[in-house]
Design an enzyme around this catalytic site. Sequence first.
Site, PDB file in Angstrom:
ATOM      1  N   TYR A   1      27.321  99.134 -44.367  1.00  0.00           N
ATOM      2  CA  TYR A   1      27.163  98.230 -45.511  1.00  0.00           C
ATOM      3  C   TYR A   1      26.655  96.851 -45.070  1.00  0.00           C
ATOM      4  O   TYR A   1      26.176  96.071 -45.896  1.00  0.00           O
ATOM      5  CB  TYR A   1      28.472  98.050 -46.299  1.00  0.00           C
ATOM      6  CG  TYR A   1      29.036  99.304 -46.934  1.00  0.00           C
ATOM      7  CD1 TYR A   1      28.320 100.499 -46.951  1.00  0.00           C
ATOM      8  CD2 TYR A   1      30.303  99.304 -47.532  1.00  0.00           C
ATOM      9  CE1 TYR A   1      28.855 101.656 -47.526  1.00  0.00           C
ATOM     10  CE2 TYR A   1      30.829 100.446 -48.119  1.00  0.00           C
ATOM     11  CZ  TYR A   1      30.107 101.618 -48.095  1.00  0.00           C
ATOM     12  OH  TYR A   1      30.640 102.752 -48.668  1.00  0.00           O
TER      13      TYR A   1
ATOM     14  N   HIS B   1      31.917 108.371 -41.507  1.00  0.00           N
ATOM     15  CA  HIS B   1      31.269 108.121 -42.801  1.00  0.00           C
ATOM     16  C   HIS B   1      30.616 109.371 -43.401  1.00  0.00           C
ATOM     17  O   HIS B   1      30.739 109.624 -44.607  1.00  0.00           O
ATOM     18  CB  HIS B   1      30.238 106.996 -42.639  1.00  0.00           C
ATOM     19  CG  HIS B   1      29.934 106.275 -43.901  1.00  0.00           C
ATOM     20  ND1 HIS B   1      29.597 104.946 -43.934  1.00  0.00           N
ATOM     21  CD2 HIS B   1      29.899 106.679 -45.197  1.00  0.00           C
ATOM     22  CE1 HIS B   1      29.385 104.582 -45.192  1.00  0.00           C
ATOM     23  NE2 HIS B   1      29.552 105.611 -45.972  1.00  0.00           N
TER      24      HIS B   1
END
Length: 268
Positions: free
Chosen positions: A40, A98
């Site tokens: 991110y 992830h």
Amino acid sequence: MNHIPSFGVGTFRLSGQTVIDSVRNALDVGYRAVDTAQIYGNEAEVGQAIAESGVPRAELFVTTKIWTDNYARAKLVPSLRESLKKLRTDYVDLTLIHWPAPGNGVELPEFMDALAEAKALGLTRQIGISNFNIELTRQAIAAVGKGEIATNQIELSPYLQGHKLTAFLQEQGIQVTSYMTLAYGKVLKDPVLASIAAKHQATVAQVALAWALQLGYAVIPSSTKRENLASNLLARGLKLDAEDMALIATLERNGREVSPEGLAPAWD
Ligand SMILES: NC(=O)c1ccc[n+]([C@@H]2O[C@H](COP(=O)([O-])OP(=O)(O)OC[C@H]3O[C@@H](n4cnc5c(N)ncnc54)[C@H](OP(=O)(O)O)[C@@H]3O)[C@@H](O)[C@H]2O)c1
């Protein structure tokens, strides 16, 4: 004993002052769990917002996710140390793999072992997985042991209900975390959800979030608006009845929003 808070705030797509404000507002209106990820690119801003909030670290639950570039044994722990520096903390509460990223060159047992090592080193209190299907979850369990996997964070919304996978996870005692419970805003226009919201004098977002909470899932909706952050949190007090839940069950349409090629598994 693993424990994942049922309500947190997401930070995907948010950067710079926007993510600082979002996390500050969230903490201010009562959130105590924050979900970020290496990819991110906002861990430093999340860390800044947490530091400036004045909320004691012990009251917070911070999650980050290891990006696929860092799955090799030699890279995973150093990358998490880098995340901790950005987040201005000695440990995170939860670290996730992830995406399974099959075929990225690092085998699942290698990155799961490295993740377990990060926990043994005290860099993360709990570990888990994200976007894993049933078969890959089985492999993760085989690698590190069933009790080690605190959660599988997966896309779930009234339009993507993932019955097979959620039933499997709940059977295994792995907490289901629903991401994009609002389908990035898509479910907010749904007429069935709107009628249920009207019946309870609630918002459509609250209905979608209450649906997930009632199924036992943790949620991490994001918002750039303080009023949305505050009203979403009130979903915790909304009780849907059996008729509401049955109606929402009919909204399933395999409405998956996120499935990046090369990262996603074959979905169940
Ligand atoms: N593990 C993974 O691979 C993965 C993938 C995707 C997401 N995630 C995590 O899950 C979190 C949530 O997903 P998301 O942020 O993509 O989507 P989401 O939470 O489903 O939806 C966020 C969107 O809904 C809007 N919204 C939120 N509350 C609202 C309300 N009460 N009324 C009207 N609009 C509202 C927000 O707009 P406003 O800003 O205008 O309120 C924003 O555009 C992410 O932030 C991230 O932390 C994880």
